[in-house]
Design an enzyme around this catalytic site. Structure first.
Site, PDB file in Angstrom:
ATOM      1  N   LYS A  66      -4.683   9.921 -18.076  1.00 44.37           N
ATOM      2  CA  LYS A  66      -4.989  10.814 -19.692  1.00 44.37           C
ATOM      3  C   LYS A  66      -3.744  10.966 -20.363  1.00 44.37           C
ATOM      4  O   LYS A  66      -2.729   9.735 -20.984  1.00 44.37           O
ATOM      5  CB  LYS A  66      -5.341  12.525 -19.380  1.00 44.37           C
ATOM      6  CG  LYS A  66      -6.667  12.625 -18.630  1.00 44.37           C
ATOM      7  CD  LYS A  66      -7.762  11.732 -18.942  1.00 44.37           C
ATOM      8  CE  LYS A  66      -8.419  12.004 -17.698  1.00 44.37           C
ATOM      9  NZ  LYS A  66      -8.876  11.761 -16.834  1.00 44.37           N
TER      10      LYS A  66
ATOM     11  N   ASP B 144      -2.786  21.300 -11.769  1.00 43.88           N
ATOM     12  CA  ASP B 144      -3.383  20.349 -12.381  1.00 43.88           C
ATOM     13  C   ASP B 144      -2.677  20.567 -14.136  1.00 43.88           C
ATOM     14  O   ASP B 144      -3.657  21.424 -15.167  1.00 43.88           O
ATOM     15  CB  ASP B 144      -4.926  20.362 -12.310  1.00 43.88           C
ATOM     16  CG  ASP B 144      -5.755  19.119 -13.542  1.00 43.88           C
ATOM     17  OD1 ASP B 144      -4.530  18.985 -13.995  1.00 43.88           O
ATOM     18  OD2 ASP B 144      -7.151  18.955 -12.809  1.00 43.88           O
TER      19      ASP B 144
ATOM     20  N   TYR C 231     -12.585  21.073 -13.740  1.00 48.36           N
ATOM     21  CA  TYR C 231     -13.028  19.409 -14.642  1.00 48.36           C
ATOM     22  C   TYR C 231     -14.282  19.213 -13.484  1.00 48.36           C
ATOM     23  O   TYR C 231     -13.644  19.723 -12.141  1.00 48.36           O
ATOM     24  CB  TYR C 231     -11.976  18.665 -14.436  1.00 48.36           C
ATOM     25  CG  TYR C 231     -12.125  16.593 -14.127  1.00 48.36           C
ATOM     26  CD1 TYR C 231     -13.570  16.803 -14.897  1.00 48.36           C
ATOM     27  CD2 TYR C 231     -11.958  16.206 -12.724  1.00 48.36           C
ATOM     28  CE1 TYR C 231     -13.886  15.156 -14.797  1.00 48.36           C
ATOM     29  CE2 TYR C 231     -12.512  15.064 -12.521  1.00 48.36           C
ATOM     30  CZ  TYR C 231     -13.147  14.578 -13.625  1.00 48.36           C
ATOM     31  OH  TYR C 231     -13.441  13.297 -13.600  1.00 48.36           O
TER      32      TYR C 231
ATOM     33  N   ARG D 274       1.745  -1.291  -0.124  1.00 43.85           N
ATOM     34  CA  ARG D 274       0.097   0.223   0.192  1.00 43.85           C
ATOM     35  C   ARG D 274       1.266   1.016  -0.080  1.00 43.85           C
ATOM     36  O   ARG D 274       0.219   2.822  -0.783  1.00 43.85           O
ATOM     37  CB  ARG D 274      -0.375   0.004   1.026  1.00 43.85           C
ATOM     38  CG  ARG D 274      -1.934   1.324   1.365  1.00 43.85           C
ATOM     39  CD  ARG D 274      -2.228   1.572   2.627  1.00 43.85           C
ATOM     40  NE  ARG D 274      -1.856   1.715   3.504  1.00 43.85           N
ATOM     41  CZ  ARG D 274      -1.955   0.713   4.608  1.00 43.85           C
ATOM     42  NH1 ARG D 274      -2.493  -0.158   4.903  1.00 43.85           N
ATOM     43  NH2 ARG D 274      -1.002   1.327   5.444  1.00 43.85           N
TER      44      ARG D 274
END
Length: 379
Positions: free
Chosen positions: A195, A170, A98, A46
C-alpha cells in the site's frame, strides 16, 4: 534523522564494490563461503539478501524500531505473528478488520485451536472482560478498514502490558509517516507494504517491525523456516517508493481532506467515515496519535440498493474500480463484494460495512479532477 531524511537514506550505504548510490538488486539465491560457515553474513536468499536487508533496516528506522522483517505479502507477515501462538491461546482483536485478516483468523488459525474475540475497541477497557490466562495477543488496526474506527494505541498498550500480552498494530492505513505505534507502546507493527510504503501499485509485500530482541529472533525463525520472504527486485522497488513517502503522504492527506469535505455536503451521500471530522468517533484520539488524517475515505450512498451502488462504483473515470489502496492513483472499492467478501453479512453489517458502502483511496492527482469525477459519478 528526521522522517524525510530517513525515508531517503536509512539502511542504505553506497555499494562497497562499485560505490553505487542506489542499493543494487542482488539477484542471487546463494553466496560464496570461504570455508563452511565462514561467509559475509549471507548464506541463502530465503533467509538473507542484501537488497532485502537494506529495505528491512529502512522500514525499522521509519517506525522507530530496532528490527524489520520483510515478507512476500501483508498476509505472510500476519501469518508469521499468528505462528507465535499455541493451540488453546486466545487473541483479542477488533470487529472492523481487513477481510483477509478476518479470513486467516477464522478459517485457518481457529482450526488449530486458537480462539479469537472480535470486539468494539473504541474504548481500551472493552478488552478487559475478555482477558484471561489464555490470552496472548491483542491485534488492532487503526484507522480500521473500511469504517475508519480509531483505536487508542497507547491506552490498549497500557492494559496489554499490565496483563503481559503482546500488542500488534496493523499500521497500513496510516503509514509510518502519520503514526508510529512502537512509540505508543506496541510490540509489533505490521504493514501491507503493497500500500502506502510501496506507493505505486506494482509490488505485493508485507513487513513486521519490532524492538524486543527475543521477539525479533522468534519471528526471524518463522520467517526463515516458513519462507514467506520477498525477492530482491520487489525489495528494490519498495526502497525506491519509500524515498517519496513523505511527499506522497502530504498529497494524499491534502486531497483526502478535500474529498471528505466535498462528500459530506453531497445530497446523495448518507454517512461518511474520515477521522479528520470533529464528529468522527474518537477524533480526539486520532488527532493525538496521528500527524494528519490520511487519504482513506469511506461513505454510504443514500437510499441506494446494491444495483445502484454498483452503478455508481462503475461510473468513475479517474478513480479506478479496483482492490488495494495507497498507490499514487485514486481507487474506489466496494468492500462487501471485494476486500471484505469473506466476512459474514451479519458480522460486517454490525459495524456499518453495508451493501451501499464505498471506500476511496484518494490518490495524488489534481484535486479538481478528482472532485469533478466524484460529481459526475454521483449524478
Amino acid at each position: 534523522m528526521k522522517f524525510a531524511t530517513k525515508a531517503i537514506h536509512a539502511g542504505q550505504e553506497p555499494d562497497p564494490t562499485t560505490g553505487a548510490v542506489m542499493t543494487p538488486i542482488y539477484q542471487t539465491s546463494t553466496y560464496w563461503q570461504k570455508s563452511p560457515g565462514d561467509h559475509k553474513g549471507f548464506e541463502y536468499s530465503r533467509g538473507t539478501n542484501p537488497t532485502r536487508k537494506a529495505l528491512e533496516d529502512c522500514l525499522a528506522a521509519l517506525e522507530n524500531a530496532k528490527h524489520g522483517l520483510a515478507f512476500s505479502s501483508g498476509m505472510g507477515a500476519t501469518d508469521a505473528v499468528m505462528k507465535l501462538l499455541q493451540p488453546g491461546d486466545e487473541v483479542i482483536t477488533g470487529n472492523d478488520l481487513y477481510g483477509g485478516s478476518y479470513r486467516i483468523f477464522t478459517k485457518i488459525y481457529a482450526k488449530y485451536g486458537i480462539k479469537f474475540h472480535f470486539l468494539d475497541l473504541s474504548r481500551p477497557e472493552n478488552i478487559l472482560p475478555f482477558v484471561n490466562d489464555k490470552t496472548k495477543l491483542v491485534w488492532i488496526e487503526t484507522p480500521t478498514n473500511p469504517t475508519m474506527q480509531i483505536v487508542d494505541i497507547a491506552g490498549i498498550s497500557k492494559l496489554a502490558k499490565a496483563h503481559n500480552l503482546l500488542l500488534a498494530v496493523d499500521n497500513t492505513f496510516a503509514s509510518p509517516y502519520l503514526q508510529n505505534p512502537i512509540d505508543l507502546g506496541a510490540d509489533i507493527v505490521m504493514h501491507s507494504v503493497t500500500k502506502y510504503l510501496g506507493g505505486h501499485s506494482d509490488v505485493v509485500m508485507g513487513a513486521l517491525m519490532v524492538n524486543d530482541e527475543q521477539l525479533y529472533k522468534d519471528l526471524w525463525f518463522i520467517y526463515n523456516a516458513c519462507g514467506a520472504t520477498p525477492g530482491p527486485q520487489d525489495a528494490f522497488l519498495v526502497l525506491r517508493g519509500i524515498k517519496t513517502l513523505h511527499l506522497r503522504m502530504k498529497a494524499h492527506c491534502e486531497n483526502g481532506a478535500k474529498v471528505a469535505h466535498f462528500l459530506k455536503k453531497h445530497p446523495k451521500v448518507d454517512r461518511i467515515y474520515w477521522p479528520g471530522f470533529e464528529d468522527h468517533p474518537n477524533h480526539a484520539i486520532a488527532k493525538q496519535q496521528m500527524r494528519d488524517f490520511g487519504g482513506m475515505v469511506s461513505f454510504t450512498l443514500k437510499n441506494a440498493d446494491l444495483q445502484e451502488t454498483f452503478r455508481v462504483a462503475g461510473s468513475f473515470k479517474v478513480f479506478a474500480l479496483a482492490e488495494s489502496l495507497g498507490g499514487v492513483e485514486s481507487l474506489i472499492n466496494h468492500p462487501v463484494s471485494m476486500t471484505h467478501g469473506s466476512i459474514p453479512k451479519e458480522e460486517r453489517e454490525k459495524v456499518g460495512v453495508t451493501d451501499n458502502l464505498l471506500r476511496l483511496s484518494v490518490g495524488i492527482e489534481d484535486i479538481d479532477d478528482l472532485i469533478q469525477d466524484l460529481e459526475q459519478a454521483l449524478k
